[in-house]
Design a protein around this motif. Structure first.
Motif, PDB file in Angstrom:
ATOM      1  N   ILE A   1       8.858  26.529  17.150  1.00  0.00           N
ATOM      2  CA  ILE A   1      10.906  27.210  17.416  1.00  0.00           C
ATOM      3  C   ILE A   1      11.114  26.124  18.034  1.00  0.00           C
ATOM      4  O   ILE A   1      10.186  25.134  19.146  1.00  0.00           O
ATOM      5  N   MET A   2      12.023  25.274  17.491  1.00  0.00           N
ATOM      6  CA  MET A   2      12.974  23.675  18.228  1.00  0.00           C
ATOM      7  C   MET A   2      13.881  24.093  18.993  1.00  0.00           C
ATOM      8  O   MET A   2      15.153  24.102  17.832  1.00  0.00           O
ATOM      9  N   ALA A   3      13.238  25.261  19.799  1.00  0.00           N
ATOM     10  CA  ALA A   3      14.991  25.166  21.209  1.00  0.00           C
ATOM     11  C   ALA A   3      14.145  25.363  22.017  1.00  0.00           C
ATOM     12  O   ALA A   3      12.523  25.915  22.104  1.00  0.00           O
ATOM     13  N   VAL A   4      14.563  25.395  23.852  1.00  0.00           N
ATOM     14  CA  VAL A   4      14.364  26.104  24.529  1.00  0.00           C
ATOM     15  C   VAL A   4      14.729  27.307  25.182  1.00  0.00           C
ATOM     16  O   VAL A   4      15.478  27.873  23.936  1.00  0.00           O
TER      17      VAL A   4
ATOM     18  N   ILE B   1      17.862  30.010  22.329  1.00  0.00           N
ATOM     19  CA  ILE B   1      17.485  31.552  21.011  1.00  0.00           C
ATOM     20  C   ILE B   1      18.154  32.051  21.492  1.00  0.00           C
ATOM     21  O   ILE B   1      19.673  32.253  21.580  1.00  0.00           O
ATOM     22  N   ALA B   2      18.754  32.509  20.065  1.00  0.00           N
ATOM     23  CA  ALA B   2      20.191  32.890  18.952  1.00  0.00           C
ATOM     24  C   ALA B   2      21.401  32.623  19.354  1.00  0.00           C
ATOM     25  O   ALA B   2      22.626  32.774  18.573  1.00  0.00           O
ATOM     26  N   GLY B   3      21.046  31.122  19.957  1.00  0.00           N
ATOM     27  CA  GLY B   3      22.631  29.923  19.402  1.00  0.00           C
ATOM     28  C   GLY B   3      22.428  29.277  18.594  1.00  0.00           C
ATOM     29  O   GLY B   3      21.995  29.324  17.672  1.00  0.00           O
ATOM     30  N   PRO B   4      23.664  28.847  18.074  1.00  0.00           N
ATOM     31  CA  PRO B   4      23.911  27.826  17.231  1.00  0.00           C
ATOM     32  C   PRO B   4      23.304  26.412  16.874  1.00  0.00           C
ATOM     33  O   PRO B   4      22.859  26.048  16.083  1.00  0.00           O
ATOM     34  N   GLU B   5      22.229  26.461  18.093  1.00  0.00           N
ATOM     35  CA  GLU B   5      21.617  24.735  17.992  1.00  0.00           C
ATOM     36  C   GLU B   5      20.105  24.969  17.744  1.00  0.00           C
ATOM     37  O   GLU B   5      19.494  24.069  17.302  1.00  0.00           O
ATOM     38  N   ALA B   6      19.852  26.498  17.938  1.00  0.00           N
ATOM     39  CA  ALA B   6      18.547  26.749  18.101  1.00  0.00           C
ATOM     40  C   ALA B   6      18.290  26.248  16.105  1.00  0.00           C
ATOM     41  O   ALA B   6      18.781  27.282  15.704  1.00  0.00           O
ATOM     42  N   PHE B   7      16.990  26.181  15.682  1.00  0.00           N
ATOM     43  CA  PHE B   7      16.331  26.387  14.629  1.00  0.00           C
ATOM     44  C   PHE B   7      14.713  25.789  14.638  1.00  0.00           C
ATOM     45  O   PHE B   7      14.180  25.820  15.772  1.00  0.00           O
ATOM     46  N   LEU B   8      14.299  26.936  13.888  1.00  0.00           N
ATOM     47  CA  LEU B   8      12.243  27.697  13.303  1.00  0.00           C
ATOM     48  C   LEU B   8      12.015  27.041  12.495  1.00  0.00           C
ATOM     49  O   LEU B   8      12.559  27.265  11.340  1.00  0.00           O
ATOM     50  N   LEU B   9      10.127  26.760  12.374  1.00  0.00           N
ATOM     51  CA  LEU B   9      10.048  26.347  11.035  1.00  0.00           C
ATOM     52  C   LEU B   9       9.143  26.901  10.906  1.00  0.00           C
ATOM     53  O   LEU B   9       8.559  27.860  11.662  1.00  0.00           O
ATOM     54  N   TYR B  10       9.090  27.245   9.434  1.00  0.00           N
ATOM     55  CA  TYR B  10       8.218  28.563   8.977  1.00  0.00           C
ATOM     56  C   TYR B  10       7.382  27.580   8.022  1.00  0.00           C
ATOM     57  O   TYR B  10       7.889  27.424   7.051  1.00  0.00           O
ATOM     58  N   SER B  11       6.027  27.848   8.020  1.00  0.00           N
ATOM     59  CA  SER B  11       5.199  27.948   6.627  1.00  0.00           C
ATOM     60  C   SER B  11       4.185  29.251   6.828  1.00  0.00           C
ATOM     61  O   SER B  11       4.340  29.862   7.569  1.00  0.00           O
ATOM     62  N   GLY B  12       3.878  29.429   4.703  1.00  0.00           N
ATOM     63  CA  GLY B  12       2.761  30.212   4.969  1.00  0.00           C
ATOM     64  C   GLY B  12       3.552  31.178   3.662  1.00  0.00           C
ATOM     65  O   GLY B  12       3.641  30.560   2.669  1.00  0.00           O
TER      66      GLY B  12
ATOM     67  N   LEU C   1      16.697  34.783  15.403  1.00  0.00           N
ATOM     68  CA  LEU C   1      16.376  33.935  16.216  1.00  0.00           C
ATOM     69  C   LEU C   1      16.977  31.727  16.844  1.00  0.00           C
ATOM     70  O   LEU C   1      16.957  31.830  17.601  1.00  0.00           O
ATOM     71  N   GLY C   2      16.938  31.909  15.233  1.00  0.00           N
ATOM     72  CA  GLY C   2      18.375  30.634  15.447  1.00  0.00           C
ATOM     73  C   GLY C   2      18.008  30.784  13.587  1.00  0.00           C
ATOM     74  O   GLY C   2      17.440  30.867  13.450  1.00  0.00           O
ATOM     75  N   ALA C   3      18.615  29.686  13.326  1.00  0.00           N
ATOM     76  CA  ALA C   3      18.531  29.228  11.720  1.00  0.00           C
ATOM     77  C   ALA C   3      16.937  28.615  10.965  1.00  0.00           C
ATOM     78  O   ALA C   3      16.046  27.951  12.022  1.00  0.00           O
ATOM     79  N   GLY C   4      16.727  29.678  10.369  1.00  0.00           N
ATOM     80  CA  GLY C   4      15.044  29.641   9.576  1.00  0.00           C
ATOM     81  C   GLY C   4      15.114  28.829   9.120  1.00  0.00           C
ATOM     82  O   GLY C   4      15.985  28.606   7.486  1.00  0.00           O
ATOM     83  N   LYS C   5      13.732  27.509   8.832  1.00  0.00           N
ATOM     84  CA  LYS C   5      13.726  26.731   7.921  1.00  0.00           C
ATOM     85  C   LYS C   5      12.495  26.580   7.386  1.00  0.00           C
ATOM     86  O   LYS C   5      11.462  26.446   8.329  1.00  0.00           O
TER      87      LYS C   5
END
Ligand code: NDP
Length: 290
Positions: free
Chosen positions: A118-121, A125-136, A151-155
């Motif tokens: 989670i690249m956010a405090v 969360i759910a705001g325009p600047e939150a982004f989350l990293l995913y792998s798997g 939750l935020g933009a998923g990458k």
């Protein structure tokens, strides 16, 4: 209708995640070791699970966000059998190796696994600047990317479950480095009673200019070409002596800046004095440097 979602772990971050799913209209089942942390969410319409196993069984998509991977094991271990056919998204901060092990375990339970960073405090969360990293599991990301985007933009970084943790820790490092420099600077000018707020008005445009130079530094790094027309390690070595001595003379600890000085000195001693600062990355690509 919207996909039912379970959120396990309702600390500062988990609560923000559950709140975001609730606000987006998902049936949101929640569980936390200390049950009272669910109260505010339940008052807003979340479903309280009586146990972690019940929480797992409530939704096809389970998001877990707790202190560490040990806590994840304590919580999900006993509920493992219930994960079959579901997707587990683990947003707990950890190491690449832990994420890979967790993916293996989840797959053995018959679950699809995504690890996340989670690249956010919580407040972002759910705001325009939150982004989350995913792998798997690519399938898990494809199936639930709409839900996760709440939750935020998923990458999505790739099938190796360890990648999200690797990127997450790397990005954290950049923030710690920046904040460490800022703290040293505030301590240094503070010795002359300069207020942090006033000084920060100078820090921001300065750092913005520095950040603007990162793409060209990245190019140099990718090309492994460290020649410079900006500033040489030789000149930085001289500047560092001034920084360290001025800090000492002002009575400020050099703990945060001394390691970078050591790196610069090493690079010059190795014969790279004419190169730019990006040369330091080559020195860092060794387990034990100095
Ligand atoms: P908190 O300290 O607020 O919450 C910790 C959570 O972990 C609580 O729900 C706690 O339960 C639970 N927990 C701890 N140990 C156990 C255990 N042995 N068994 C069951 N549950 C346990 O932390 P955050 O919410 O801030 O952080 C959670 C994760 O999110 C961490 O991995 C963190 O790195 C990550 N994160 C946090 C960010 C932030 O800004 N806060 C930013 C990005 C990532 P209980 O209430 O019962 O103690």
């Amino acid at each position: 209708g919207r996909t039912p979602v379970t959120v396990i772990g309702l600390g500062m971050m988990g609560s923000a995640l559950a709140d975001a799913f609730l606000n987006a209209g998902h049936r949101t089942t929640v569980w936390n070791r200390s049950a009272d942390k669910a109260d505010a969410l339940v008052a807003k319409g979340a479903v309280r699970a009586a146990s972690a196993a019940e929480a797992v069984s409530a939704s096809p998509l389970i998001v877990v966000c707790v202190l560490d991977y040990e806590a994840v094991h304590e919580i999900l271990g006993p509920a493992g059998g219930r994960l079959a056919g579901r997707t587990l998204v683990n947003l707990t901060n950890g190491k690449p190796e832990q994420a890979r092990k967790e993916a293996k375990w989840a797959n053995e339970q018959g679950a699809n696994y995504l690890d996340g960073g989670i690249m956010a405090v919580p407040q972002m969360i759910a705001g325009p600047e939150a982004f989350l990293l995913y792998s798997g599991s690519p399938e898990a990301f494809e199936t639930y990317r709409r839900e996760l985007d709440v939750l935020g933009a998923g990458k999505y970084l790739g099938e190796d479950a360890g990648l999200a943790a690797l990127y997450d820790l790397a990005l954290l490092t950049t923030a710690y480095g920046l904040i460490g420099g800022f703290f040293h600077a505030v301590a240094l000018v503070g010795t002359e009673k300069v207020e942090a707020a006033a000084f920060t008005a100078l820090v921001i445009p300065w750092l913005q200019a520095m950040i603007a130079s990162l793409p060209s530094q990245a190019q140099a790094l990718d090309a492994n070409n460290h020649t410079t027309d900006v500033s040489s390690l030789n000149i930085n070595k001289v500047g560092f002596v001034n920084l360290i001595e001025a800090s000492q003379e002002q009575g400020v600890s050099t703990e945060l800046v001394a390691p970078i000085q050591a790196l610069v000195n090493q690079a010059v001693a190795d014969g790279y004095g004419a190169d730019g600062l990006t040369r330091l990355v080559e020195l860092l690509k060794k387990p034990q440097l100095l």
